[in-house]
Design an enzyme around this catalytic site. Structure first.
Site, short mmCIF file in Angstrom:
data_model
loop_
_atom_site.label_atom_id
_atom_site.label_comp_id
_atom_site.label_asym_id
_atom_site.label_seq_id
_atom_site.Cartn_x
_atom_site.Cartn_y
_atom_site.Cartn_z
N GLY A 50 0.87 -1.18 0.00
CA GLY A 50 0.00 0.00 0.00
C GLY A 50 0.89 1.21 0.00
O GLY A 50 2.08 1.10 0.24
N CYS A 51 0.31 2.37 -0.25
CA CYS A 51 1.14 3.57 -0.25
C CYS A 51 1.49 3.96 1.19
O CYS A 51 2.54 4.50 1.46
CB CYS A 51 0.39 4.69 -0.95
SG CYS A 51 1.43 6.06 -1.38
N GLN A 52 0.59 3.67 2.11
CA GLN A 52 0.79 4.09 3.50
C GLN A 52 1.33 2.98 4.40
O GLN A 52 2.01 3.24 5.37
CB GLN A 52 -0.56 4.56 4.07
CG GLN A 52 -1.07 5.84 3.46
CD GLN A 52 -0.30 7.05 3.94
OE1 GLN A 52 0.32 7.04 4.99
NE2 GLN A 52 -0.32 8.11 3.15
N ALA A 118 -5.19 3.49 0.79
CA ALA A 118 -3.90 2.96 0.32
C ALA A 118 -3.10 2.28 1.43
O ALA A 118 -1.91 2.44 1.53
CB ALA A 118 -3.08 4.08 -0.32
N HIS B 364 5.57 8.81 2.47
CA HIS B 364 6.91 9.12 1.94
C HIS B 364 6.98 10.50 1.31
O HIS B 364 8.04 10.92 0.86
CB HIS B 364 7.36 8.03 0.97
CG HIS B 364 6.37 7.75 -0.12
ND1 HIS B 364 6.01 8.69 -1.06
CD2 HIS B 364 5.64 6.64 -0.41
CE1 HIS B 364 5.13 8.16 -1.89
NE2 HIS B 364 4.88 6.93 -1.52
#
Ligand code: PLP
Lengths: 139, 407
Positions: A50-52, A118, B364
């Site tokens: 996931g992005c997170q 995410a 990020h």
């Protein structure tokens, strides 16, 4: 216990929390006590990026039933994983494929399964169904 | 806080700041991602649509002329804002990202060959990494990365050593969106120029926090986005020295950017139109100019000074929390704080801060290589604007402390 019985049990448990802080404190507890996934299963093929946060999901067939193990680097995500495993693990491919996961919505955690979060959970649910499909095709 | 700014009055200019989330007052600390908009900017958009909307540069009719003039006046406002020598050195783009892609393509295709080097730093946003990688794939250039020290300050010695006869361009963030470091761009530019190397400055995080003078810096290219400086989304700026822009081929082809077109040969329009193919965002430009005037009412110096006090106060208060780890402690630092508490995952912290009405960014921050260097997956980032207050920082600190105790 059927999938729906397990879902109802979770809903019942969460109905006791009047505020979200208690609910998340409970999720954190669940997350911290989730059995870690076998280190050998922490391979790229089992990783849902996931992005997170990231989720590892592994599946194994035991006597016609699928047993899932999973883990995440984020504790809240692990807490939700623990609920998903409790509900979905140990059932036949057909039961898993037919399951309608209503408990997430009812305990007020729907946002965590939204595509914009995410965090890997939505993909994890999809992956659970894909495993069921694959095991079904094999048997 | 010691400031001449009337923060309460400024907050009243931003309607969104008085809304609640989850029945709590919104604390908006995600300004590095995008800033909120004052009423005058939104009204400027409305005014264009309601009273002067017409396509520009084409019509002889009255409205088209009014709209064209407004768009060109906006260009002059931007020119004055960054003290560019000529308004034709101001190219409107969709944002920082498009501006860097334009240079990576038009400059890269013209001046770079296999083995040539582009120099960036270890704290760049993906917008200042990926376009150069695309160029690398097309042209076989080499991307060189200047490292930074444990405070998040560029290693200037390494920078000097990285310059080689093959270096074609230096492309560097003015302010890091993760570490908050204000990079010594004037020094970088002076040194690069001593070797006849041009410099692109990514000013996305700088223009709303400090006065920027592209001539004093002697920057060859300077790029930024409207939406991070109280302006509308979808418009940004590429400043380029005329002598460079004249040498570059167009980026996109279409209407507006041509002088004459025949099937055999097309000649291009003069600057700035050569780089503005198609109908430009003449609504966004006018609203961006309004945002600039709004900031100038207070002065970038006063804005930056106040934000610096917020940064210092927040840093002091956050450091009182056990296990607080702040990433980026440069001496020259803008109002961005990236942090983690012990090994609590940024997603866990962010999820719970959100429930407390605090909007911070987690993850990020579009700087994955930087995260790799720091050896972490992500951070929580609080970034301040001049409408933020000490009380909001108190709310953040209390919330972080409350949340960290849950783990
Ligand atoms: C330093 C920096 N460069 C580039 C960008 C990209 O800006 P935009 O998405 O507006 O093009 C950002 C935005 O996050 C940034 O912080």
């Amino acid at each position: 216990m059927t999938i729906n019985e397990a879902q109802d049990q979770v809903i019942e448990e969460f109905s006791e929390f009047s505020d979200w802080m208690d609910k998340y404190a409970y999720l954190i507890d669940l997350g911290n006590s989730l059995d870690p996934i076998d280190e050998k299963a922490k391979i790229p093929q089992n990783l849902i990026e996931g992005c997170q946060s990231r989720v590892w999901l592994d599946a194994e067939e035991q006597g016609g039933k699928i047993v899932f193990t999973a883990e995440s680097d984020a504790v809240i995500v692990k807490g939700i994983i623990s609920l998903l495993i409790r509900v979905m693990s140990g059932h036949t491919p057909d039961e898993i494929l037919e399951a309608d996961l209503y408990f997430i919505d009812q305990i007020g955690l729907k946002e965590h399964l939204s595509p914009t979060r995410a965090n890997g959970l939505l993909s994890m649910v999809k992956q659970i169904k894909l495993y069921a499909l694959a095991f079904k095709a094999k048997s | 806080m010691d400031t001449t700014l009337d923060i309460a009055a400024i907050r009243a200019d931003f309607p969104i700041l008085s809304r609640t989330v989850y029945d709590r007052p919104l604390v908006y600390f995600d300004n590095a991602a995008t800033s909120q908009k004052p009423r005058c900017v939104v009204e400027a958009i409305e005014k264009v649509y309601y009273s002067q909307n017409a396509n520009i540069h084409r019509g002889v009719h009255y409205l088209s002329q009014v709209a064209t003039e407004a768009h060109e006046e906006a260009r002059q406002t931007v020119q004055a804002f960054i003290n560019a020598a000529e308004s034709r050195e101001i190219i409107f783009t969709r944002g920082t990202t498009e501006a860097i892609n334009l240079i990576a393509t038009s400059f890269g295709e013209t001046f770079c060959n296999e083995g040539d080097e582009i120099l960036i730093t270890g704290m760049e946003h993906h917008a200042n990494i990926v376009p150069w990688q695309l160029l690398r794939d097309r042209k076989g250039i080499v991307l060189k990365v200047v490292p930074f020290n444990e405070r998040g300050e560029l290693d200037m010695e390494a920078f000097s050593k990285s310059i080689s006869p093959k270096t074609k361009l230096v492309s560097v963030a003015h302010i890091s969106n993760v570490l908050g470091t204000v990079n010594p761009v004037a020094k970088i530019i002076a040194e690069a120029h001593a070797h006849n190397i041009p410099v692109l400055v990514d000013g996305a995080q700088a223009v709303s926090h400090m006065p920027v003078d592209v001539q004093a810096l002697d920057a060859d290219f300077y790029v930024f986005s409207g939406h991070k400086m109280y302006g509308p989304n979808g418009i940004g700026v590429l400043y380029g020295k005329e002598k460079w822009l004249e040498q570059l081929p167009p980026y996109h082809g279409g209407g507006e950017m041509i002088a004459t077109v025949t099937y055999e040969k097309t000649t291009y329009a003069e600057l700035p139109f050569k780089f503005e193919a198609g109908t430009p965002d003449y609504v966004g430009s006018v609203a961006l100019a309004e945002a600039i005037r709004y900031m100038q009412k207070f002065g970038l110096k006063a804005i930056g000074d106040y934000e610096h006090q917020l940064l210092q106060y927040a840093t002091e208060q956050l450091m009182k929390i056990d296990g607080m780890r702040i990433f980026g402690t440069a001496v020259e630092k803008a109002s961005v704080i990236s942090f983690l508490v012990r090994d609590i995952h940024h997603f866990d912290m962010g999820t719970l801060l959100d429930k407390l009405g605090i909007a911070v960014r987690t993850g990020h921050h579009c700087a994955m290589p930087l995260m790799h260097t720091l050896g972490i997956e992500g951070t929580i980032r609080a970034s301040f604007a001049f409408y933020n207050t000490k009380e909001e920082i108190d709310a953040l600190v209390a919330a972080v402390d409350r949340v960290q105790k849950m783990f």
